[in-house]
Design an enzyme around this catalytic site. Structure first.
Site, short mmCIF file in Angstrom:
data_model
loop_
_atom_site.label_atom_id
_atom_site.label_comp_id
_atom_site.label_asym_id
_atom_site.label_seq_id
_atom_site.Cartn_x
_atom_site.Cartn_y
_atom_site.Cartn_z
CG PHE A 296 -1.91 1.17 1.15
CD1 PHE A 296 -3.11 1.03 0.47
CD2 PHE A 296 -1.61 2.41 1.70
CE1 PHE A 296 -4.01 2.09 0.36
CE2 PHE A 296 -2.50 3.48 1.60
CZ PHE A 296 -3.70 3.31 0.93
CG ASP B 83 5.65 3.55 1.75
OD1 ASP B 83 5.66 4.13 2.86
OD2 ASP B 83 4.63 3.45 1.05
CE LYS C 247 -0.24 5.36 7.77
NZ LYS C 247 -1.67 5.61 7.94
N1 PLP Z 1 2.43 4.26 2.46
C1 PLP Z 1 2.09 3.44 3.45
C2 PLP Z 1 3.01 2.32 3.80
C3 PLP Z 1 0.91 3.62 4.16
O1 PLP Z 1 0.58 2.78 5.15
C4 PLP Z 1 0.07 4.70 3.81
C5 PLP Z 1 -1.21 4.91 4.53
O2 PLP Z 1 -1.73 4.06 5.18
C6 PLP Z 1 0.45 5.55 2.78
C7 PLP Z 1 1.65 5.31 2.13
C8 PLP Z 1 -0.40 6.71 2.38
O3 PLP Z 1 -0.31 7.71 3.35
P1 PLP Z 1 -1.38 8.90 3.39
O4 PLP Z 1 -2.70 8.31 3.76
O5 PLP Z 1 -0.82 9.85 4.42
O6 PLP Z 1 -1.39 9.50 2.03
#
Ligand code: PLP
Length: 401
Positions: free
Chosen positions: A138, A223, A252
């Site tokens: 994700f 990520d 986050k």
């Molecule tokens: N990358 C990862 C690993 C995530 O868990 C998330 C959100 O859950 C995101 C990116 C996307 O982040 P945002 O919701 O702040 O755009």
């Protein structure tokens, strides 16, 4: 009088799976707890989905926000601000990266990473633009990051997707190697997959990815939007593997609850971006950056991360005990530090979440059968015991049928 729930369901676009009569209207938070509008207290094992790393309304964050709000809330990125500069220095001094780019969310940090990987891939007379990501990943909800997200359920209805993404098996190095060609620019991976159900990358897989990238001239992007910032018991999840990325994305938990997302990159990679290549109006907002400095100061206090590792081990042992107690209901236990999950053998995750909430503990159901735990890293032993007691009671009821 119209309740918050009624107003929300009448006026807000219906993209969140909120169930009427079940949802909380959260009114305030402190440490590991939140209170609803009726004043009822809940132990928060969801932690704002990995945002509240140092708990709700940590005094250091409140102070940093209050100080900065009274001084300067926003200015254009045409100018310098001290909080941006201070935060960049802390992030660089405590990571493998040399430079940062500021956005406002995880998706924006990943969008910047994708754009930088493409720019870099074309900066040396080559045509490298493809990015390989992992199944179950994700990476966000913008069109490029949702395409990077290899779960097709997030794609439906948004096609045509962005070109240039391919998907390989998480923890399956050969499947990544098989997809590499002369147009591949990067591999992008979460060291711990969060939204996919909490799957931890293996050490040989991570080392193998680094070697593959070095051999083929690819960038390795981690990520760490969910698993970074101390959640695994290391400031960055990658530290545990002895493997460093070329690009790292963080969001986050960084702002203590304020929106901020950061892409960090090595000097030679960051150099591919020239003035005008990328920008964000709110990126590097001084209030969010000041809050982030306060968060990092807490995470970097002596013994803090060690404490997270100790709590993580205790939590994992307890989840394993629950799995032994209820073998017909609880399957695999997964996680690292304070990001963990229980795989249920029946599609009852939402029901367990609901019963825990009724008993004053917030847990998170992913899909039909995974329970995820992302408590604040400041959670105490007594709070963990409280959460486990409630969870055990609910699992016991559920197991009894
Ligand atoms: N990358 C990862 C690993 C995530 O868990 C998330 C959100 O859950 C995101 C990116 C996307 O982040 P945002 O919701 O702040 O755009």
């Amino acid at each position: 009088m119209l309740t918050t729930e009624k107003l929300e369901s009448q006026y807000i676009v219906n993209t969140y799976n909120r169930r009427p009569g079940v949802n909380l209207a959260v009114d305030r938070g402190e440490g590991s707890f939140v209170w609803d509008e009726q004043g009822r207290r809940y132990l928060d094992l969801v932690g704002g989905l990995a945002v509240n790393v140092i708990g709700h309304c940590h005094p250091a964050v409140v102070r940093a926000v209050q100080d900065q709000v009274a001084r300067l809330i926003h200015t254009s990125n045409l100018y310098y601000t001290a909080p941006q500069a201070r935060l960049a220095r802390i992030l660089v001094e405590h990571s493998a990266a040399d430079r940062v780019f500021y956005g406002n969310s995880g998706a924006e940090a990943n969008e910047a990473a994708i754009k930088l990987a493409r720019k870099y891939g074309r900066s040396r007379g080559e045509n490298r633009y493809k990015i390989i990501t992992a199944h179950r990943s994700f990476h966000g909800r913008t069109l490029a990051t949702v395409t990077a997200t290899a779960q097709t359920k997030y794609h439906h209805g948004f096609e045509p997707l962005v070109e240039g993404f391919a998907y390989a098996g998480f923890n399956d190095l050969d499947s990544f190697a098989a997809l590499v060609d002369r147009e591949t620019a990067a591999i992008m991976i979460e060291p711990v997959q969060g939204e996919g159900g909490v799957y931890v990358a293996g050490e040989s897989f991570m080392r193998g990815l680094r070697a593959l990238c070095d051999r083929e001239g690819l960038l390795l992007i981690f990520d760490e939007v969910q698993c970074g910032l101390g959640r695994t018991g290391w400031l960055w999840g990658y530290e545990r593997y002895g493997v460093e990325p070329d690009i790292l994305t963080v969001a986050k938990g960084l702002g203590g609850g304020l929106p901020i997302g950061v892409m960090l990159a090595r000097e030679n990679v960051a150099a591919a971006f020239k003035p005008g290549d990328h920008a964000s109006t709110f990126g590097g907002n001084p209030v969010a950056c000041n809050a982030a400095c306060a968060v990092l100061q807490v995470l970097l206090e002596a013994g803090f991360l060690e404490g997270v590792r100790t709590k993580g081990l205790y939590w994992e042992e307890e989840l394993r005990r629950l799995a032994r107690c209820f073998p017909d209901l609880v399957g695999e236990v997964r996680g690292l530090g304070l990001i963990s999950a229980l795989e249920l053998r029946r599609p009852v995750a939402a029901a367990v979440q609901q019963r825990c909430q009724e008993a004053g503990v917030l847990v998170n159901a992913i899909g039909e059968s995974v329970l995820r735990f992302l408590p604040p890293l400041v959670i105490t032993a007594a709070e963990m015991e409280l959460g486990l007691k409630v969870l055990e009671g609910v699992l016991e009821e559920e197991a009894a049928g």
